[in-house]
Design a protein around this motif. Structure first.
Motif, PDB file in Angstrom:
ATOM      1  N   SER A   1      13.926  -1.480  17.145  1.00  0.00           N
ATOM      2  CA  SER A   1      14.416  -2.824  16.523  1.00  0.00           C
ATOM      3  C   SER A   1      13.677  -2.906  15.095  1.00  0.00           C
ATOM      4  O   SER A   1      14.241  -3.625  14.375  1.00  0.00           O
ATOM      5  CB  SER A   1      14.149  -3.755  17.514  1.00  0.00           C
ATOM      6  N   ILE A   2      12.380  -2.848  15.173  1.00  0.00           N
ATOM      7  CA  ILE A   2      11.728  -3.085  13.934  1.00  0.00           C
ATOM      8  C   ILE A   2      12.263  -2.180  12.860  1.00  0.00           C
ATOM      9  O   ILE A   2      12.389  -2.607  11.609  1.00  0.00           O
ATOM     10  CB  ILE A   2      10.482  -2.874  13.949  1.00  0.00           C
ATOM     11  N   ARG A   3      12.599  -0.866  13.014  1.00  0.00           N
ATOM     12  CA  ARG A   3      12.994   0.059  11.913  1.00  0.00           C
ATOM     13  C   ARG A   3      14.463  -0.363  11.638  1.00  0.00           C
ATOM     14  O   ARG A   3      14.613  -0.513  10.274  1.00  0.00           O
ATOM     15  CB  ARG A   3      13.310   1.469  12.536  1.00  0.00           C
ATOM     16  N   THR A   4      15.171  -0.948  12.694  1.00  0.00           N
ATOM     17  CA  THR A   4      16.567  -1.480  12.356  1.00  0.00           C
ATOM     18  C   THR A   4      16.442  -2.476  11.498  1.00  0.00           C
ATOM     19  O   THR A   4      17.163  -2.765  10.428  1.00  0.00           O
ATOM     20  CB  THR A   4      17.315  -1.765  13.601  1.00  0.00           C
ATOM     21  N   LEU A   5      15.719  -3.432  11.671  1.00  0.00           N
ATOM     22  CA  LEU A   5      15.573  -4.997  10.809  1.00  0.00           C
ATOM     23  C   LEU A   5      15.241  -4.567   9.430  1.00  0.00           C
ATOM     24  O   LEU A   5      15.628  -5.419   8.464  1.00  0.00           O
ATOM     25  CB  LEU A   5      14.565  -5.659  11.816  1.00  0.00           C
ATOM     26  N   LEU A   6      14.160  -3.737   9.042  1.00  0.00           N
ATOM     27  CA  LEU A   6      13.528  -3.374   7.927  1.00  0.00           C
ATOM     28  C   LEU A   6      13.879  -2.185   7.320  1.00  0.00           C
ATOM     29  O   LEU A   6      13.281  -1.594   6.400  1.00  0.00           O
ATOM     30  CB  LEU A   6      11.895  -3.224   8.106  1.00  0.00           C
ATOM     31  N   HIS A   7      15.093  -1.601   7.662  1.00  0.00           N
ATOM     32  CA  HIS A   7      15.526  -0.350   7.052  1.00  0.00           C
ATOM     33  C   HIS A   7      15.633  -0.203   5.644  1.00  0.00           C
ATOM     34  O   HIS A   7      15.616   0.735   5.155  1.00  0.00           O
ATOM     35  CB  HIS A   7      16.746   0.095   7.788  1.00  0.00           C
ATOM     36  N   ASP A   8      16.176  -1.414   5.203  1.00  0.00           N
ATOM     37  CA  ASP A   8      16.253  -1.336   3.638  1.00  0.00           C
ATOM     38  C   ASP A   8      15.327  -2.191   2.814  1.00  0.00           C
ATOM     39  O   ASP A   8      15.408  -2.606   1.672  1.00  0.00           O
ATOM     40  CB  ASP A   8      17.882  -1.936   3.302  1.00  0.00           C
ATOM     41  N   SER A   9      14.317  -2.378   3.262  1.00  0.00           N
ATOM     42  CA  SER A   9      13.079  -3.426   2.741  1.00  0.00           C
ATOM     43  C   SER A   9      12.369  -2.453   1.862  1.00  0.00           C
ATOM     44  O   SER A   9      12.295  -1.043   1.888  1.00  0.00           O
ATOM     45  CB  SER A   9      12.167  -3.537   3.833  1.00  0.00           C
ATOM     46  N   LYS A  10      12.051  -3.030   0.700  1.00  0.00           N
ATOM     47  CA  LYS A  10      11.455  -2.505  -0.558  1.00  0.00           C
ATOM     48  C   LYS A  10      10.062  -2.512  -0.438  1.00  0.00           C
ATOM     49  O   LYS A  10       9.363  -2.495  -1.688  1.00  0.00           O
ATOM     50  CB  LYS A  10      12.055  -2.946  -1.737  1.00  0.00           C
ATOM     51  N   LEU A  11       9.532  -3.316   0.452  1.00  0.00           N
ATOM     52  CA  LEU A  11       8.243  -3.753   0.737  1.00  0.00           C
ATOM     53  C   LEU A  11       7.357  -2.875   1.601  1.00  0.00           C
ATOM     54  O   LEU A  11       6.131  -2.679   1.176  1.00  0.00           O
ATOM     55  CB  LEU A  11       8.016  -5.334   1.153  1.00  0.00           C
ATOM     56  N   ILE A  12       8.100  -2.297   2.649  1.00  0.00           N
ATOM     57  CA  ILE A  12       7.386  -1.513   3.569  1.00  0.00           C
ATOM     58  C   ILE A  12       7.126  -0.257   2.958  1.00  0.00           C
ATOM     59  O   ILE A  12       7.809   0.267   2.176  1.00  0.00           O
ATOM     60  CB  ILE A  12       8.340  -1.303   4.855  1.00  0.00           C
ATOM     61  N   ARG A  13       5.777   0.355   3.260  1.00  0.00           N
ATOM     62  CA  ARG A  13       5.428   1.622   2.651  1.00  0.00           C
ATOM     63  C   ARG A  13       5.262   2.686   3.540  1.00  0.00           C
ATOM     64  O   ARG A  13       5.043   2.320   4.719  1.00  0.00           O
ATOM     65  CB  ARG A  13       3.948   1.037   2.139  1.00  0.00           C
ATOM     66  N   LYS A  14       5.312   3.842   2.909  1.00  0.00           N
ATOM     67  CA  LYS A  14       5.084   4.903   3.627  1.00  0.00           C
ATOM     68  C   LYS A  14       3.880   5.506   3.333  1.00  0.00           C
ATOM     69  O   LYS A  14       3.324   5.901   2.034  1.00  0.00           O
ATOM     70  CB  LYS A  14       6.434   6.185   3.101  1.00  0.00           C
ATOM     71  N   ARG A  15       3.118   6.062   4.246  1.00  0.00           N
ATOM     72  CA  ARG A  15       1.858   6.373   4.120  1.00  0.00           C
ATOM     73  C   ARG A  15       1.602   7.382   3.048  1.00  0.00           C
ATOM     74  O   ARG A  15       0.636   7.785   2.388  1.00  0.00           O
ATOM     75  CB  ARG A  15       1.121   6.677   5.410  1.00  0.00           C
ATOM     76  N   PRO A  16       2.429   8.558   3.301  1.00  0.00           N
ATOM     77  CA  PRO A  16       2.181   9.804   2.232  1.00  0.00           C
ATOM     78  C   PRO A  16       2.285   9.214   0.910  1.00  0.00           C
ATOM     79  O   PRO A  16       1.434   9.849   0.127  1.00  0.00           O
ATOM     80  CB  PRO A  16       3.350  10.703   2.687  1.00  0.00           C
ATOM     81  N   ASP A  17       2.908   8.333   0.543  1.00  0.00           N
ATOM     82  CA  ASP A  17       3.149   7.870  -0.848  1.00  0.00           C
ATOM     83  C   ASP A  17       1.863   7.224  -1.375  1.00  0.00           C
ATOM     84  O   ASP A  17       1.651   7.265  -2.568  1.00  0.00           O
ATOM     85  CB  ASP A  17       4.418   6.873  -1.033  1.00  0.00           C
ATOM     86  N   HIS A  18       1.202   6.829  -0.440  1.00  0.00           N
ATOM     87  CA  HIS A  18      -0.075   6.077  -0.954  1.00  0.00           C
ATOM     88  C   HIS A  18      -1.494   6.459  -0.526  1.00  0.00           C
ATOM     89  O   HIS A  18      -2.487   6.340  -1.101  1.00  0.00           O
ATOM     90  CB  HIS A  18       0.012   4.447  -0.409  1.00  0.00           C
ATOM     91  N   LEU A  19      -1.408   7.227   0.467  1.00  0.00           N
ATOM     92  CA  LEU A  19      -2.818   7.627   1.042  1.00  0.00           C
ATOM     93  C   LEU A  19      -2.709   9.573   1.067  1.00  0.00           C
ATOM     94  O   LEU A  19      -3.987   9.733   1.388  1.00  0.00           O
ATOM     95  CB  LEU A  19      -3.001   7.226   2.268  1.00  0.00           C
ATOM     96  N   TYR A  20      -1.541  10.048   1.180  1.00  0.00           N
ATOM     97  CA  TYR A  20      -1.810  11.262   1.416  1.00  0.00           C
ATOM     98  C   TYR A  20      -1.382  12.081  -0.030  1.00  0.00           C
ATOM     99  O   TYR A  20      -1.388  13.463  -0.052  1.00  0.00           O
ATOM    100  CB  TYR A  20      -0.695  11.842   2.640  1.00  0.00           C
ATOM    101  N   HIS A  21      -1.113  11.711  -1.157  1.00  0.00           N
ATOM    102  CA  HIS A  21      -0.521  12.299  -2.014  1.00  0.00           C
ATOM    103  C   HIS A  21      -1.539  12.751  -3.219  1.00  0.00           C
ATOM    104  O   HIS A  21      -1.154  13.528  -4.091  1.00  0.00           O
ATOM    105  CB  HIS A  21       0.410  11.177  -2.892  1.00  0.00           C
TER     106      HIS A  21
END
Length: 513
Positions: free
Chosen positions: A253-273
């Motif tokens: 449900s959380i994934r559905t509600l936030l599917h097009d959010s530009k605020l939620i971050r992906k960990r690889p982009d910030h901590l794995y890169h």
């Protein structure tokens, strides 16, 4: 139209009757069974000892009642047990109790005259609600005191609720040409001996608990969004390895509600890169539990709702009477189907998870209001002058106080048996108390979530992040702002809480996760 006696009644059926104006009809085949059941008992009870027909009641069952006094016994039972205290229960709870009792009687095992079920149907459709008081039942011989007040109204006595106002039953019946129920055989005992008050209230609790749960998932998702959480804690990959359906459902449900959010971050982009050189990380590696563990906290709530729903729906479609009249096997069985332990335990479970849901909201609210924790917002999300204005500081006291009340109310009534009735009822369920306390916990929960909602809208205004919100959150924000404006300067906020609370009930009832 909801037809009683044909299919099993569900929580959705109660919702339609109580809040969507559906009328109630009786299945004709089931009514014939009710009539056969009554006719059998009338014949079978001659020259036999049948509890509550030709015997006294409770610990006085050893006394024989003469044939001339048997009808009077039923009236005496109704009148003597119309001894409730406290306030009348709300109209939706009363109507739910009436529908639950109708469902039980339509199982054709209570020996009532068909006029009893017809009158219950007519009162429900006319929106004439029984005046039932909060306190009195111990939930062992069923909800004796609460259901006695229902029976008192059916025989044309006491007061009824019409358009939210108490009116004389006698006068309402006369004005609407309603014939009071006559006692034929055991209409008094059959109306009172059952779990229909706790079960009806339990149905209402389930309806509103589902609304509250939906709102909690929504507010938890938005709180994560505004705090720019990483998405892995609600990812499919993380949650499917824990084998609980509720956890997976909440994460989905959380994934559905936030599917097009530009605020939620992906960990690889910030901590794995890249290779990390610094000794102290400026970026938070993991979110606080009230954000990160939402699937694990609300998952058990989801699963408990499903469990409680099954118990209460089973109960509302059951024969919760004593004795049970079996016209097909031509026998009368004495036992304890009126005992409310199933519903009492279910209500305790429900109020416990509703309290935990409230605690989650209060902690998320605290996170939003404490600038030292979130490091993104002003203290108390103050949009005015720091020091001079107080922001949402006052609201937090209400949320904290209300959460504490829920924690205290969540002591299990199921374990609070007190022997009574000359020790005939030596272990009882306190089921109606449990159901009414659960109602209070759910009501309180909406107040806490209303305060969290106001804080989230205030946070969006502070962050000026509207263009980056998910489409769902943006719509939510606009709807909240149509109800209440931002808090810029200090003002009384109690009406804002009340208005947002109403909005949340609508949001919870119309949003399908």
């Amino acid at each position: 139209m909801i037809k009683v006696g044909q299919e099993k009644l569900s929580v959705a059926d109660f919702e339609k009757v109580l809040y969507q104006g559906e009328v109630v009809e009786l299945d004709s085949a089931a009514v014939k069974k009710v009539e056969h059941n009554f006719t059998f008992l009338k014949s079978y009870s001659q020259h036999k000892i049948i509890y509550g027909i030709n015997t006294g009641l409770g610990p006085m069952a050893q006394y024989k009642i003469s044939e001339d006094d048997q009808r009077q016994l039923q009236f005496n039972l109704i009148r003597s047990h119309s001894s409730g205290a406290g306030q009348p229960i709300a109209e939706d709870l009363s109507r739910a109790t009436m529908l639950a009792r109708l469902s039980s009687l339509m199982q054709a095992s209570s020996g009532v005259h068909p006029s009893a079920v017809a009158l219950l149907r007519d009162l429900l459709n006319a929106r004439i609600s029984a005046c039932i008081f909060e306190r009195g039942g111990v939930g062992a011989s069923g909800d004796l005191v609460q259901l006695a007040h229902l029976a008192l109204n059916l025989i044309g006595e006491g007061e009824v609720l019409v358009d939210g106002k108490l009116q004389s039953t006698k006068e309402v019946y006369a004005a609407r040409k309603i014939t009071p129920l006559d006692v034929h055989l055991r209409e008094g005992l059959a109306l009172m001996n059952g779990t229909s008050a706790m079960t009806g209230i339990g149905m209402v609790n389930l309806i509103h608990a589902q609304y509250l749960f939906t709102c909690s998932v929504i507010l938890s998702a938005i709180t994560n969004e505004l705090m720019k959480s990483f998405d892995d804690h609600f990812s499919l990959e993380l949650n499917h390895v824990k084998h609980h359906p509720g956890q997976s459902k909440v994460a989905e449900s959380i994934r559905t509600l936030l599917h097009d959010s530009k605020l939620i971050r992906k960990r690889p982009d910030h901590l794995y890169h890249r290779k990390i050189e610094e000794a102290i990380f400026t970026d938070k590696v993991q979110e606080y539990y009230s954000l990160r563990c939402v699937p694990q906290i609300l998952g058990p709530v989801y699963d408990t709702l499903a469990e409680v729903r099954k118990v209460v729906e089973d109960e509302v479609n059951s024969v919760n009477d004593n004795p049970v009249i079996d016209h097909e096997r031509e026998n009368v069985y004495h036992g304890g189907n009126f005992h409310g332990d199933y519903v009492s335990l279910a209500m305790d479970k429900l109020k416990i998870v509703m309290t935990k849901l409230t605690m989650l909201s209060e902690r998320q609210l605290n996170y939003l209001l404490n600038d030292k924790l979130n490091q993104k917002l002003s203290p108390f999300i103050n949009l005015g002058t720091l020091g001079l204005n107080l922001g949402l500081q006052g609201m937090q006291f209400t949320a904290t106080s209300t959460t504490a009340e829920n924690q205290t109310l969540s002591f299990p009534m199921y374990l609070h048996s007190i022997s009574n009735n000359n020790d005939n009822q030596d272990i009882v369920s306190m089921g109606c108390n449990a159901a009414l306390m659960t109602r209070k916990v759910i009501d309180n929960g909406f107040d806490v979530l209303a305060i969290q909602t106001i804080a989230l809208a205030q946070a969006i205004d502070f962050l000026k992040c509207q263009p980056r919100l998910s489409s769902f959150t943006h719509k939510f924000y606009e709807e909240v702002r149509a109800v209440v404006g931002p808090v810029l300067e200090d003002k009384p906020l109690y009406k804002d809480i009340q208005a947002v609370r109403k909005y949340l009930v609508t949001l919870g009832s119309t949003t399908k996760l």
